[in-house]
Design a protein around this motif. Structure first.
Motif, PDB file in Angstrom:
ATOM      1  N   VAL A 145       0.836  -1.202   0.000  1.00 57.47           N
ATOM      2  CA  VAL A 145       0.000   0.000   0.000  1.00 57.47           C
ATOM      3  C   VAL A 145       0.872   1.254   0.000  1.00 57.47           C
ATOM      4  CG1 VAL A 145      -1.546   1.367   1.467  1.00 57.47           C
ATOM      5  CG2 VAL A 145      -2.033  -1.046   1.055  1.00 57.47           C
ATOM      6  N   ASN A 146       2.015   1.185   0.680  1.00 58.92           N
ATOM      7  CA  ASN A 146       2.882   2.352   0.812  1.00 58.92           C
ATOM      8  C   ASN A 146       3.880   2.501  -0.331  1.00 58.92           C
ATOM      9  OD1 ASN A 146       1.682   3.070   3.284  1.00 58.92           O
ATOM     10  ND2 ASN A 146       2.980   1.622   4.386  1.00 58.92           N
ATOM     11  N   GLY A 150       0.335   2.258  -4.626  1.00 56.90           N
ATOM     12  CA  GLY A 150      -0.794   2.672  -3.801  1.00 56.90           C
ATOM     13  C   GLY A 150      -1.364   4.037  -4.152  1.00 56.90           C
ATOM     14  N   TYR A 153      -5.122   4.317  -4.812  1.00 59.43           N
ATOM     15  CA  TYR A 153      -5.641   2.975  -4.583  1.00 59.43           C
ATOM     16  C   TYR A 153      -6.529   2.999  -3.339  1.00 59.43           C
ATOM     17  CZ  TYR A 153      -5.537  -2.105  -3.703  1.00 59.43           C
ATOM     18  OH  TYR A 153      -5.874  -3.412  -3.481  1.00 59.43           O
ATOM     19  N   SER A 155      -6.996   2.031  -0.365  1.00 62.22           N
ATOM     20  CA  SER A 155      -6.309   1.307   0.700  1.00 62.22           C
ATOM     21  C   SER A 155      -7.081   1.299   2.015  1.00 62.22           C
ATOM     22  CB  SER A 155      -4.921   1.908   0.926  1.00 62.22           C
ATOM     23  OG  SER A 155      -5.014   3.294   1.213  1.00 62.22           O
ATOM     24  N   VAL A 159      -8.533  -5.345   4.377  1.00 65.06           N
ATOM     25  CA  VAL A 159      -7.712  -6.183   3.513  1.00 65.06           C
ATOM     26  C   VAL A 159      -8.463  -7.418   3.032  1.00 65.06           C
ATOM     27  CG1 VAL A 159      -6.648  -7.479   5.416  1.00 65.06           C
ATOM     28  CG2 VAL A 159      -5.414  -7.195   3.245  1.00 65.06           C
ATOM     29  N   ARG A 162     -10.250  -6.280  -0.026  1.00 69.20           N
ATOM     30  CA  ARG A 162      -9.484  -5.383  -0.891  1.00 69.20           C
ATOM     31  C   ARG A 162      -9.056  -6.102  -2.166  1.00 69.20           C
ATOM     32  NH1 ARG A 162      -4.585  -3.554   2.270  1.00 69.20           N
ATOM     33  NH2 ARG A 162      -6.173  -2.571   3.577  1.00 69.20           N
ATOM     34  N   CYS A 181      -4.452  -6.916  -4.528  1.00 69.76           N
ATOM     35  CA  CYS A 181      -4.658  -6.679  -3.103  1.00 69.76           C
ATOM     36  C   CYS A 181      -3.326  -6.232  -2.528  1.00 69.76           C
ATOM     37  CB  CYS A 181      -5.165  -7.951  -2.402  1.00 69.76           C
ATOM     38  SG  CYS A 181      -5.369  -7.780  -0.621  1.00 69.76           S
ATOM     39  N   TYR A 183      -0.747  -4.695   0.305  1.00 70.38           N
ATOM     40  CA  TYR A 183      -0.641  -4.996   1.734  1.00 70.38           C
ATOM     41  C   TYR A 183       0.152  -3.950   2.497  1.00 70.38           C
ATOM     42  CZ  TYR A 183      -2.379  -9.763   1.029  1.00 70.38           C
ATOM     43  OH  TYR A 183      -3.158 -10.856   0.735  1.00 70.38           O
ATOM     44  N   ARG A 184      -0.214  -3.803   3.772  1.00 71.70           N
ATOM     45  CA  ARG A 184       0.639  -3.162   4.759  1.00 71.70           C
ATOM     46  C   ARG A 184       1.401  -4.268   5.491  1.00 71.70           C
ATOM     47  NH1 ARG A 184      -4.294  -0.433   4.930  1.00 71.70           N
ATOM     48  NH2 ARG A 184      -4.125   1.814   4.459  1.00 71.70           N
TER      49      ARG A 184
END
Length: 233
Positions: A145-146, A150, A153, A155, A159, A162, A181, A183-184
């Motif tokens: 995500v970061n 992202g 997106y 976010s 999740v 997502r 999808c 992720y963090r």
């Protein structure tokens, strides 16, 4: 760094750029170190390169002394294959069909799990846990995500629900034209633990992708596998 990549070197099926053919990253190095340690102890390691792409990392794993199975939906052509590596067509969404020995010492799955819906990813990881030896390890990465992927997106979506396409600019730049999808770090760790893994190492790359070294959690068994999901387009 993303800036040292050739963004024109993309896969034919719109699943992003061919990274492994351009560089070995820190997760790859940990995987290779694990294989060399097993080989130095006098045993030939068994390795799986899942979603291998052009199988460049499979070749490095082979050079490290492993018996390697390289699996992807689209495999490299005969002129690009390395003698001694077993190449097999397979899909992450049907993990029971992944060939090879009952268990592997090392499984590498780079830059791929974000193409699965969360619960399909959970199903895959539960299966991979069963395919690892007690001292084995899964080397896993996901687009984050970061990261710049992202950009615009959604976010904030939980999740488990997502799954969205990238914005037009990022899809074009990275050659990713399928929903993903992202992720963090804590989300990927939660997914791994739900599948019965312990997180040995977890970090976010400078680019913003999430990388992890996962080992079977011998204290907590994963929940039973649900019936294998149908393929979702």
């Amino acid at each position: 760094m993303a800036d040292d990549l050739d963004f024109s070197n993309v896969t034919a099926d719109a699943f992003g750029i061919n990274v492994s053919s351009q560089r070995i990253d820190d997760l790859d190095r940990l995987c290779l170190d694990h294989l060399r340690t097993i080989k130095a102890a006098g045993r030939i390691p068994r390795a799986l390169d899942l979603a291998c792409g052009d199988a460049a990392m499979a070749a490095h794993m082979h050079q490290a002394g492993a018996h390697v199975i390289a699996v992807d939906r689209a495999l490299p052509g005969a002129d690009q294959r390395v003698a001694g590596i077993t190449y097999a067509e397979g899909d992450m969404r049907t993990p029971a069909q992944i060939p090879g020995p009952p268990q592997f010492d090392t499984i590498l799955c780079q830059r791929a799990i974000h193409y699965l819906r969360y619960f399909d990813a959970l199903y895959l990881l539960k299966h991979l846990r069963q395919r690892l030896t007690a001292n084995g390890a899964l080397y896993l990465s996901a687009s984050g995500v970061n990261s710049e992927l992202g950009t615009d997106y959604p976010s904030d979506t939980v999740v488990a629900s997502r799954m969205s396409p990238l914005c037009h600019e990022m899809a074009k730049k990275h050659g990713i034209h399928h929903p993903v999808c992202l992720y963090r770090p804590d989300e990927l760790a939660g997914l791994a633990r739900a599948a019965g893994f312990s997180v040995a190492f977890l970090w976010e790359s400078e680019f913003g992708n999430v990388k992890a070294v996962l080992v079977p959690d011998t204290q907590t068994e994963s929940t039973p596998l649900r019936p294998e999901p149908g393929i979702r387009r």
